[in-house]
Design an enzyme around this catalytic site. Sequence first.
Site, PDB file in Angstrom:
ATOM      1  N   ARG A 140       0.819  -1.234   0.000  1.00 12.72           N
ATOM      2  CA  ARG A 140       0.000   0.000   0.000  1.00 12.72           C
ATOM      3  C   ARG A 140       0.847   1.276   0.000  1.00 12.72           C
ATOM      4  O   ARG A 140       0.393   2.342   0.397  1.00 12.72           O
ATOM      5  CB  ARG A 140      -0.969   0.035   1.180  1.00 12.72           C
ATOM      6  CG  ARG A 140      -1.928  -1.139   1.200  1.00 12.72           C
ATOM      7  CD  ARG A 140      -3.086  -0.872   2.157  1.00 12.72           C
ATOM      8  NE  ARG A 140      -4.014  -1.992   2.142  1.00 12.72           N
ATOM      9  CZ  ARG A 140      -3.934  -3.027   2.959  1.00 12.72           C
ATOM     10  NH1 ARG A 140      -2.988  -3.086   3.859  1.00 12.72           N
ATOM     11  NH2 ARG A 140      -4.821  -3.987   2.879  1.00 12.72           N
ATOM     12  N   LYS A 181       3.385  11.884 -10.925  1.00 12.63           N
ATOM     13  CA  LYS A 181       2.662  10.970 -11.827  1.00 12.63           C
ATOM     14  C   LYS A 181       3.454   9.674 -11.959  1.00 12.63           C
ATOM     15  O   LYS A 181       4.645   9.705 -12.280  1.00 12.63           O
ATOM     16  CB  LYS A 181       2.516  11.586 -13.219  1.00 12.63           C
ATOM     17  CG  LYS A 181       1.361  12.572 -13.347  1.00 12.63           C
ATOM     18  CD  LYS A 181       1.182  12.981 -14.799  1.00 12.63           C
ATOM     19  CE  LYS A 181       0.025  13.935 -14.961  1.00 12.63           C
ATOM     20  NZ  LYS A 181      -0.103  14.439 -16.350  1.00 12.63           N
ATOM     21  N   GLU A 189      10.841  19.993 -23.598  1.00 15.25           N
ATOM     22  CA  GLU A 189       9.870  20.165 -22.505  1.00 15.25           C
ATOM     23  C   GLU A 189      10.129  21.485 -21.762  1.00 15.25           C
ATOM     24  O   GLU A 189       9.194  22.136 -21.303  1.00 15.25           O
ATOM     25  CB  GLU A 189       9.909  18.974 -21.531  1.00 15.25           C
ATOM     26  CG  GLU A 189       9.552  17.623 -22.148  1.00 15.25           C
ATOM     27  CD  GLU A 189       8.071  17.470 -22.544  1.00 15.25           C
ATOM     28  OE1 GLU A 189       7.247  18.362 -22.257  1.00 15.25           O
ATOM     29  OE2 GLU A 189       7.757  16.435 -23.168  1.00 15.25           O
ATOM     30  N   LYS A 249       7.277  24.096 -13.090  1.00 12.60           N
ATOM     31  CA  LYS A 249       6.542  22.858 -12.818  1.00 12.60           C
ATOM     32  C   LYS A 249       6.077  22.812 -11.357  1.00 12.60           C
ATOM     33  O   LYS A 249       4.963  22.359 -11.071  1.00 12.60           O
ATOM     34  CB  LYS A 249       7.400  21.645 -13.177  1.00 12.60           C
ATOM     35  CG  LYS A 249       6.694  20.346 -12.961  1.00 12.60           C
ATOM     36  CD  LYS A 249       6.371  19.566 -14.200  1.00 12.60           C
ATOM     37  CE  LYS A 249       5.459  18.395 -13.880  1.00 12.60           C
ATOM     38  NZ  LYS A 249       5.699  17.220 -14.678  1.00 12.60           N
ATOM     39  N   GLU A 287      -4.264  17.374 -11.941  1.00  8.28           N
ATOM     40  CA  GLU A 287      -4.595  17.744 -13.323  1.00  8.28           C
ATOM     41  C   GLU A 287      -6.095  17.920 -13.559  1.00  8.28           C
ATOM     42  O   GLU A 287      -6.704  17.314 -14.440  1.00  8.28           O
ATOM     43  CB  GLU A 287      -4.024  16.704 -14.306  1.00  8.28           C
ATOM     44  CG  GLU A 287      -3.912  17.293 -15.702  1.00  8.28           C
ATOM     45  CD  GLU A 287      -3.150  16.406 -16.694  1.00  8.28           C
ATOM     46  OE1 GLU A 287      -2.070  15.922 -16.330  1.00  8.28           O
ATOM     47  OE2 GLU A 287      -3.642  16.249 -17.804  1.00  8.28           O
ATOM     48  N   ARG A 346      -2.769  22.198 -14.722  1.00  9.10           N
ATOM     49  CA  ARG A 346      -1.692  21.262 -15.098  1.00  9.10           C
ATOM     50  C   ARG A 346      -1.796  20.834 -16.568  1.00  9.10           C
ATOM     51  O   ARG A 346      -0.806  20.413 -17.170  1.00  9.10           O
ATOM     52  CB  ARG A 346      -1.700  20.045 -14.155  1.00  9.10           C
ATOM     53  CG  ARG A 346      -0.498  19.140 -14.360  1.00  9.10           C
ATOM     54  CD  ARG A 346      -0.311  18.165 -13.206  1.00  9.10           C
ATOM     55  NE  ARG A 346       0.814  17.283 -13.452  1.00  9.10           N
ATOM     56  CZ  ARG A 346       1.339  16.477 -12.546  1.00  9.10           C
ATOM     57  NH1 ARG A 346       0.853  16.453 -11.323  1.00  9.10           N
ATOM     58  NH2 ARG A 346       2.365  15.696 -12.844  1.00  9.10           N
ATOM     59  N   ASN A 354       0.358  20.025 -21.447  1.00 10.15           N
ATOM     60  CA  ASN A 354       0.059  19.290 -22.690  1.00 10.15           C
ATOM     61  C   ASN A 354       0.306  20.138 -23.934  1.00 10.15           C
ATOM     62  O   ASN A 354       0.033  19.686 -25.043  1.00 10.15           O
ATOM     63  CB  ASN A 354      -1.412  18.824 -22.698  1.00 10.15           C
ATOM     64  CG  ASN A 354      -1.669  17.783 -21.639  1.00 10.15           C
ATOM     65  OD1 ASN A 354      -0.775  17.016 -21.300  1.00 10.15           O
ATOM     66  ND2 ASN A 354      -2.869  17.768 -21.097  1.00 10.15           N
ATOM     67  N   HIS A 358       1.530  18.561 -26.999  1.00  8.59           N
ATOM     68  CA  HIS A 358       1.378  17.108 -26.904  1.00  8.59           C
ATOM     69  C   HIS A 358       0.185  16.584 -27.701  1.00  8.59           C
ATOM     70  O   HIS A 358       0.196  15.440 -28.148  1.00  8.59           O
ATOM     71  CB  HIS A 358       1.263  16.671 -25.438  1.00  8.59           C
ATOM     72  CG  HIS A 358       2.581  16.736 -24.716  1.00  8.59           C
ATOM     73  ND1 HIS A 358       3.245  17.920 -24.501  1.00  8.59           N
ATOM     74  CD2 HIS A 358       3.368  15.771 -24.195  1.00  8.59           C
ATOM     75  CE1 HIS A 358       4.382  17.668 -23.853  1.00  8.59           C
ATOM     76  NE2 HIS A 358       4.480  16.382 -23.665  1.00  8.59           N
ATOM     77  N   HIS A 400       0.872  13.645 -30.199  1.00  4.00           N
ATOM     78  CA  HIS A 400       0.273  12.299 -30.175  1.00  4.00           C
ATOM     79  C   HIS A 400      -0.314  11.959 -31.543  1.00  4.00           C
ATOM     80  O   HIS A 400      -0.225  10.828 -32.001  1.00  4.00           O
ATOM     81  CB  HIS A 400      -0.806  12.194 -29.087  1.00  4.00           C
ATOM     82  CG  HIS A 400      -0.218  12.284 -27.706  1.00  4.00           C
ATOM     83  ND1 HIS A 400      -0.914  12.784 -26.632  1.00  4.00           N
ATOM     84  CD2 HIS A 400       1.009  11.964 -27.236  1.00  4.00           C
ATOM     85  CE1 HIS A 400      -0.132  12.752 -25.557  1.00  4.00           C
ATOM     86  NE2 HIS A 400       1.035  12.256 -25.893  1.00  4.00           N
ATOM     87  N   HIS A 450       9.791  11.292 -28.716  1.00  2.00           N
ATOM     88  CA  HIS A 450       8.580  11.978 -28.243  1.00  2.00           C
ATOM     89  C   HIS A 450       8.762  13.501 -28.201  1.00  2.00           C
ATOM     90  O   HIS A 450       7.911  14.257 -28.681  1.00  2.00           O
ATOM     91  CB  HIS A 450       8.191  11.441 -26.867  1.00  2.00           C
ATOM     92  CG  HIS A 450       7.012  12.140 -26.276  1.00  2.00           C
ATOM     93  ND1 HIS A 450       5.751  12.061 -26.823  1.00  2.00           N
ATOM     94  CD2 HIS A 450       6.911  12.980 -25.217  1.00  2.00           C
ATOM     95  CE1 HIS A 450       4.920  12.802 -26.113  1.00  2.00           C
ATOM     96  NE2 HIS A 450       5.600  13.375 -25.133  1.00  2.00           N
TER      97      HIS A 450
HETATM   98  N1  GLY Z   1       4.536  15.663 -17.829  1.00  2.00           N
HETATM   99  C1  GLY Z   1       3.259  16.250 -17.667  1.00  2.00           C
HETATM  100  C2  GLY Z   1       2.800  16.316 -16.262  1.00  2.00           C
HETATM  101  O1  GLY Z   1       3.561  16.039 -15.357  1.00  2.00           O
HETATM  102  O2  GLY Z   1       1.667  16.643 -16.006  1.00  2.00           O
END
Ligand code: GLY
Length: 337
Positions: free
Chosen positions: A113, A135, A177, A213, A223, A227, A231, A234, A238, A251
């Site tokens: 857990r 994430k 990025e 960030k 998000e 957040r 994107n 992105h 994609h 990427h």
């Molecule tokens: N790499 C995108 C985020 O962390 O939300």
Amino acid sequence: MVLNVKTQTDNYNIILQRGAINRVAEFYDTAKKALIVTDSGVPFEYAKTVSAQFSNSIIKVIPQGEKSKCFDVYKDLLEALCENEFSRSDCVVAVGGGVVGDLSGFCASTYMRGIDFVNIPTTVLSQVDSSIGGKTAIDFSGYKNIVGAFYPPKVVIIDSDVLKTLPQRHINNGLVESIKMAAACDKDLFEFMENNDLYENVDKVIEGSLRIKKYIVEEDEKEQGLRKVLNFGHTAAHAIETATGLGDLLHGECVAIGMLAFSSPSVRARLTSLLKKYNLPTEFDFVGDTILEALRHDKKSAGDGVNVVYVNEIGSFEFKFLDFNQLDDAVKGAYLK
Ligand code: GLY
């Protein structure tokens, strides 16, 4: 430099210091038992250096590449934790890029857990972006990042000295990025990037990206809104990945091209000249409607259009709904010669 990130459940430090990989004990309790996860593309000396600082540790080397972010490799790591009798007070340490971080973090989040997770990112992309914000995920059943958790690390240790072994193309891939965050959120950082050599100023670029960030994930950890700005580029990236079956592009390179579709002409011009300085692609061989088709089927599409992050002026952004006609115009305006 040390940045403290507040989360809904805890706080953690991001350490940005040259040589920090040799001083893990200054930032984390190395008396804990550690499962150190790295991949076959990361110089093994980094995992060994980290391992030598723990009184009890084992190293697991997973195959390099996105394919490792899968259930089978996740299961292998859980088995290693069980077989070596890891307890709730032990830890998982990632030494690698985004794949290693996402997978190890998810493993740490679910074993008993949740046990401690320490992230030591070794690529530009993971140092400026993916190691921050909690994430974690694996890909499953054909979907990227579909099984995962928001699980903050105990500490993120960033040592830009390790970038000396990273191939140039991967350095550039990660810089995208940072360029993305500066273009959408920080005019001063973007101007600094335009006027200075990013290789010579890599610590400043990493620090600037981390500050952006940190602000974003503290405002919107899960998000729900803000957040989503991360994107930027992105959505089209994609679609390019889908349209080309990834082809030869990394990427970040797809994100570089992707940002150009959702920028005003003046922003597009500035982005193009900055990206070109770092040998990043700025053109896409627009063939038929494949990218438009992929965009129409994007998971962020909403009925008769797509929600995108749009940069009209450097340093600011808007969330914009583009109907399919506007989408066609944006994509053709950016890529059709
Ligand atoms: N790499 C995108 C985020 O962390 O939300």
